[in-house]
Write a protein that holds these residues in place. Structure first.
Motif, PDB file in Angstrom:
ATOM      1  N   ARG A 169       0.833  -1.206   0.000  1.00 30.96           N
ATOM      2  CA  ARG A 169       0.000   0.000   0.000  1.00 30.96           C
ATOM      3  C   ARG A 169       0.868   1.257   0.000  1.00 30.96           C
TER       4      ARG A 169
ATOM      5  N   GLU B 239      -0.845   2.612   7.836  1.00 26.73           N
ATOM      6  CA  GLU B 239      -1.242   1.258   7.449  1.00 26.73           C
ATOM      7  C   GLU B 239      -2.405   0.761   8.304  1.00 26.73           C
ATOM      8  N   ASP B 240      -2.346   1.073   9.595  1.00 30.08           N
ATOM      9  CA  ASP B 240      -3.378   0.628  10.526  1.00 30.08           C
ATOM     10  C   ASP B 240      -3.763   1.805  11.405  1.00 30.08           C
TER      11      ASP B 240
ATOM     12  N   GLY C  55      -5.045   2.089   5.778  1.00 29.64           N
ATOM     13  CA  GLY C  55      -5.161   0.839   5.048  1.00 29.64           C
ATOM     14  C   GLY C  55      -6.219  -0.059   5.649  1.00 29.64           C
ATOM     15  N   ARG C  56      -6.283  -0.053   6.982  1.00 37.03           N
ATOM     16  CA  ARG C  56      -7.269  -0.853   7.705  1.00 37.03           C
ATOM     17  C   ARG C  56      -7.404  -0.259   9.110  1.00 37.03           C
ATOM     18  N   GLY C  57      -8.418  -0.693   9.821  1.00 34.15           N
ATOM     19  CA  GLY C  57      -8.595  -0.265  11.204  1.00 34.15           C
ATOM     20  C   GLY C  57      -8.807   1.219  11.390  1.00 34.15           C
TER      21      GLY C  57
ATOM     22  N   LEU D 173     -10.689   4.993   3.912  1.00 34.50           N
ATOM     23  CA  LEU D 173     -10.038   3.712   3.624  1.00 34.50           C
ATOM     24  C   LEU D 173      -9.376   3.768   2.256  1.00 34.50           C
TER      25      LEU D 173
ATOM     26  N   ASP E  11      -8.703   1.420   0.203  1.00 32.22           N
ATOM     27  CA  ASP E  11      -9.397   0.610  -0.795  1.00 32.22           C
ATOM     28  C   ASP E  11     -10.579   1.345  -1.413  1.00 32.22           C
TER      29      ASP E  11
END
Length: 597
Positions: free
Chosen positions: A106, A152-153, A174-176, A184, A186
């Protein structure tokens, strides 16, 4: 994917170096080989390889036990989608993207998006985002003025993201996600590239800023170093000319070096990108806690070139000597070993080449280079066989290197297309960084390996600021002395030289391996006696103290690249320095065998 081996006969180009001696005592060194044309920006090699080899793997990351791969075709498509999305979020040439996390697919996708959309990317090490308080993070944010921050998180980097909430308008994760305001990554990928991206891409020039790196700031206020597309593309062309195999053999790297530093984030990452190679992102590193991850990756993927720092090579040599199966796998296609970030002890270089001879048949070469963030990585390259400790090679094509006399030493100063235009938002430090002829003052000292033959290259002589005087007024050249000490004994993994203003030189050191304390002390006492024989006071080490606690990364003693900071260790461990130099020497202090009671 099969890794192609490197042809050992085509690794190095023959150095052709010119030297011009001037009346003021300075020497100008340059390559007689002209720098050939290079890409105007880093988006071009991405588009080229996506067109020529769309299914080839650009990078891979281990995820849930398997390798997740990113092809060149997918990398370009995602870069353009994310580039359009970031532009719509308000980012641009003056509003960079700040990345808090370590190396990942990412992180790479966002970096490539920055390249194609003309958005500078600022990758920060975890020393800014996960260690200590928010002060340094807010300082660098105030300098860079990012339009968005990525982590990232969101939960792992929650404290840092919260600290930046008022200063950075957009948070991408990236997540969380921490809350519903976080975007996000994505969710941005379906964005269709349009006129906004096409206009931004057309506006990218060689002088556009591609990356902004921050120096460690261990000696003061962090400095922002803009790296332009010209700088980053030029240095890769320089490396292609001295490493001709790059144009014929697809590069395969297994690499942990952080993208927040010029070694991993410029030299290695862009070497893969511009030459159509493959990077396996190694989540390990040169520490006992992380190194098992590197071993797992190397047990699966055989690199044909391997980059590391001395601390990493020390751990690797121990394991390869123990595990012949791993050694066979590691050396199966390897052609070149490369160490940088700190001087490599000669004994360690010999160990690695001995292993190469056993498992690869002596076809592996070991080399190094010298450079810095302000020069987009390499300035010199040791593209010649040498066994001289501290050898850093010769200037790359297109670089002019000035050896300028400073307090009895020769400071290496650089000029060429890879030198930064200046520190971001800091005209005072920019003016101080360049001499009257426009050469960048590196603060590093060098010495010709052979004064009569400039083609034999230079020896690294350490940082000018690290040197000190003994009580008798004699200069101690710290870099050279440290390198010589580590080369003289296998018992030491690292050392910090002490003795400023004192009667004699000492060293704080870390043992390479745990063992019987009495036996280790005896071996070091004998080694010091042998090392000191025939040396004058400023080149001896008259006492040594082994440290039980490893260098503290959070306290600035260890960089993200695994190099020990001489100055920071001395600051943090002042009590041990006092103990080391106490008279008479305490029992903990190791004296040379010929001086011990």
């Amino acid at each position: 994917m099969r890794t192609e081996p490197v042809n050992s006969e085509r690794i190095f180009a023959e150095p052709e170096i010119q030297a011009r001696h001037r009346p003021d005592g300075s020497v100008l060194l340059s390559s007689a080989v002209p720098l050939e044309p290079y890409d105007a920006d880093l988006g071009r090699p991405l588009r080229r390889w996506a067109a020529e080899r769309p299914g080839a793997v650009l990078a891979a990351e281990r995820w849930c036990g398997t390798w997740e791969r990113l092809t060149y075709g997918d990398a370009l498509a995602r870069a353009e989608a994310l580039g359009e999305a970031l532009l719509r979020l308000g980012l641009g040439p003056d509003r960079p993207l700040l990345v808090l996390s370590g190396n990942s697919l990412r992180h790479l996708q966002l970096t490539l998006a920055g390249y194609v959309a003309g958005i500078p990317v600022v990758s920060l090490g975890t020393a800014y985002s996960l260690s200590g308080g928010p002060e340094r993070l807010l300082t660098v944010t105030g300098i860079a003025r990012p339009g968005a921050v990525y982590a990232e998180d969101g939960r792992e980097y929650g404290a840092a993201l919260t600290a930046l909430a008022a200063a950075v308008p957009v948070t991408i994760v990236g997540r969380g996600p921490r809350d519903e305001a976080d975007v996000l990554l994505d969710a941005l990928l379906p964005t269709r590239p349009g006129d906004r991206l096409r206009a931004a891409a057309a506006a990218v020039t060689p002088d556009s800023v591609a990356r902004i790196f921050f120096t460690s700031g261990s000696t003061g206020h962090p400095k922002a170093v803009p790296n332009t597309h010209r700088m980053l593309c030029a240095v890769q062309q320089m490396m292609r000319q001295v490493w001709p195999f790059l144009t014929t053999t697809p590069l395969t790297l297994v690499d942990w070096l952080p993208w927040s530093h010029t070694f991993g984030g410029n030299h290695n990452l862009h070497m893969v990108l511009t030459n159509g190679g493959t990077l396996y992102i190694d989540g390990g590193g040169p520490t006992p806690a992380l190194f098992p991850r590197s071993l797992r990756n190397l047990a699966e993927i055989s690199p044909n070139v391997y980059f590391n720092v001395p601390a990493g090579f020390a751990l690797l040599a121990d394991e390869l000597e123990r595990d012949s199966v791993l050694a066979k796998r590691f050396f199966s296609r390897l052609g070149l070993l490369f160490s940088a970030g700190a001087p490599l002890p000669e004994a360690l270089r010999v160990r690695m080449l001995r292993l190469a001879g056993r498992f690869r048949g002596g076809e592996v070469r070991f080399t190094s280079s010298w450079g810095m963030t302000e020069t987009a990585s390499a300035v010199t390259s040791a593209h010649l066989d040498t066994d001289a400790p501290g050898a850093i090679g010769v200037p790359l094509p297109g670089i002019t290197l000035k050896l300028a006399p400073v307090d009895g030493r020769l400071e290496m100063r650089a000029a060429g297309p890879t030198v930064m235009p200046g520190y971001l938002g800091d005209p005072v430090r920019t003016a101080e960084a360049f001499d009257e002829e426009g050469f960048y003052r590196t603060g590093d000292a060098g010495l010709p390996a052979d004064a009569a033959d400039p083609g034999r290259g230079l020896l690294f002589e350490g940082r000018l600021t690290e040197d000190f005087k003994l009580a008798n007024g004699t200069w101690v050249r710290v870099g050279a002395l440290r390198a010589a000490l580590l080369a003289a004994t296998d018992e030491l993994a690292e050392a910090v030289i002490t003795g400023s203003g004192r009667a004699r030189v000492g060293a704080l050191a870390w043992a390479r391996q745990a063992g019987d304390p009495a036996a280790v002390r005896h071996a070091l006492a004998e080694a010091l006696a042998r090392f000191n024989a025939g040396r004058r006071t400023s080149r001896r080490v008259d006492r040594l103290l082994l440290l039980a606690e490893p260098p503290d990364r959070d306290a600035g003693e260890l960089t993200d690249k695994g190099a020990v900071s001489q100055l920071q260790v001395l600051r943090n461990r002042a009590a041990q320095v006092e103990l080391l130099h106490r008279d008479p020497a305490p029992a903990e202090v190791i004296l040379p065998a010929d001086h011990a009671d």
